[in-house]
Design an enzyme around this catalytic site. Sequence first.
Site, PDB file in Angstrom:
ATOM      1  N   HIS A  44       8.963   0.559   3.994  1.00  0.00           N
ATOM      2  CA  HIS A  44       9.846  -0.004   3.060  1.00  0.00           C
ATOM      3  C   HIS A  44       9.295  -0.421   2.102  1.00  0.00           C
ATOM      4  CE1 HIS A  44      13.958  -2.011   1.882  1.00  0.00           C
ATOM      5  NE2 HIS A  44      13.142  -3.101   1.845  1.00  0.00           N
ATOM      6  N   ASP A  93      13.505   4.647   6.306  1.00  0.00           N
ATOM      7  CA  ASP A  93      13.365   3.325   5.757  1.00  0.00           C
ATOM      8  C   ASP A  93      13.428   2.194   7.066  1.00  0.00           C
ATOM      9  OD1 ASP A  93      13.870   1.020   4.573  1.00  0.00           O
ATOM     10  OD2 ASP A  93      14.257   1.667   2.785  1.00  0.00           O
ATOM     11  N   SER A 101      13.591  -2.669  -3.148  1.00  0.00           N
ATOM     12  CA  SER A 101      14.498  -3.230  -2.164  1.00  0.00           C
ATOM     13  C   SER A 101      15.473  -4.004  -2.753  1.00  0.00           C
ATOM     14  CB  SER A 101      13.733  -4.285  -1.218  1.00  0.00           C
ATOM     15  OG  SER A 101      14.631  -4.442   0.092  1.00  0.00           O
TER      16      SER A 101
END
Length: 435
Positions: free
Chosen positions: A375, A308, A209
């Site tokens: 994610h 995502d 991320s």
Amino acid sequence: MISQRLRRLILSQKWTKKEWTVAAAVSLVVLMYAFSFLSESQSKDRSNGAQPFGSSSAVSVPLTLLRNSKEKGAFCLDGSSPGYHIQKGFGSGLESWVLHIEGGGWCGTIEGCSSRRGTQLGSSNSMDLQVQFSGILSSLPSQNPDFFNWNKVKIRYCDGGSLSGHPEAEFTNGTTLLFRGQLIWEAIMDELLSLGLSNAKQALLSGCSAGGLATFLHCDDFREILPKDITVKCLADASFFLNEKDIAGQNTMASLYQSVVNLQGSEKSLDKECLTRTESSKHYQCLFPQEFLMNIKTPLFLVHPAYDFWQIQHIFVPDNSDPRGEWFRCKRNILQCNSEQLEVLHGYRNSLLKILDDVQQKKKFGMFVNSCFVHCQTWMTETWHSPNSPRINNKTIAESVGDWYFGRKDVKHIDCPFPCNPTCRNMDMLHSILH
């Protein structure tokens, strides 16, 4: 269930609507970690390989605060010392290193960054003193077949700017926020070099991320600080954030990145080639990987879910673009999407794949783009490498990354559209929030 401590933390903050989106993502990632740890701690490792610590369960690794923090001027948002967790390698992995930068969103306003100061995303005073290493950081060969015995480092994230901020941007109007992301990166690298990284024969920089975005930004820097004759590569997980308008035609993500770059002075950490070809008022666009990916010289692997959930919830369908809540259930559980909504999400996937066309032609790059509603997939055993992990061409993410890193084969795996892959571990965000 979300812990009472986390619930109180979330409810106590006075954040802008934009910053609430980041907070929501962080809480969900924490929740995912809790489920991952619970599952991992209850399972037994059945590998016949070496188990250096005499236990099949995940190992707790203590927090190490940066020793040269004051000397380097490298501080978290609140002025505390940055931290990392390190576990020494063993056997054939003594001279190999894998680094993983954790994620946690961004802050682009004084209000938002101030809210992070009292949390682990802005202060080492609030960080867990012990963390479990799993996924790409696991020491078990059955869970991490190619990197299990390497030196492993988890770099904590406490600057809110993907390790890109500069002190010249710090405000003096009554706040005590420090924007030292670039200095944190440099100081941690200096310390790890002194701990043996300088003698590495193989190295892999990874991140998830916002930490994956930091990996994009610093991939070539990482290559430069290491010996020229060793294998150095990078892995970015769930961090190919798209510069796309949301369903209401608003530039939600671009606005957030613009505020981050302006507030934290991140421009100096951005790709120079991108800055040269971009007008000064739009330099923030060089925080989007699609704008500078092809300029990265170091071999790079992309792990990315085409659906995502963070990007769907906060870039493509943020709350302010859906005032009637028509997407509420869909964007929290893809199984709740109707046919029209799925068509829109397929269009978002198509935008991603179009951007990645050039990557497929770059020999040193690799990718694993699956069609899961998740994610970050590299830091959890369940998605990295387990009997129930997502697969493309019958390969897990760990196997695909290993094939690419060691040159066993060219790896550019792109999944078919949702819901064709039965191995996907799709997260039910609505169930998680309500329970």
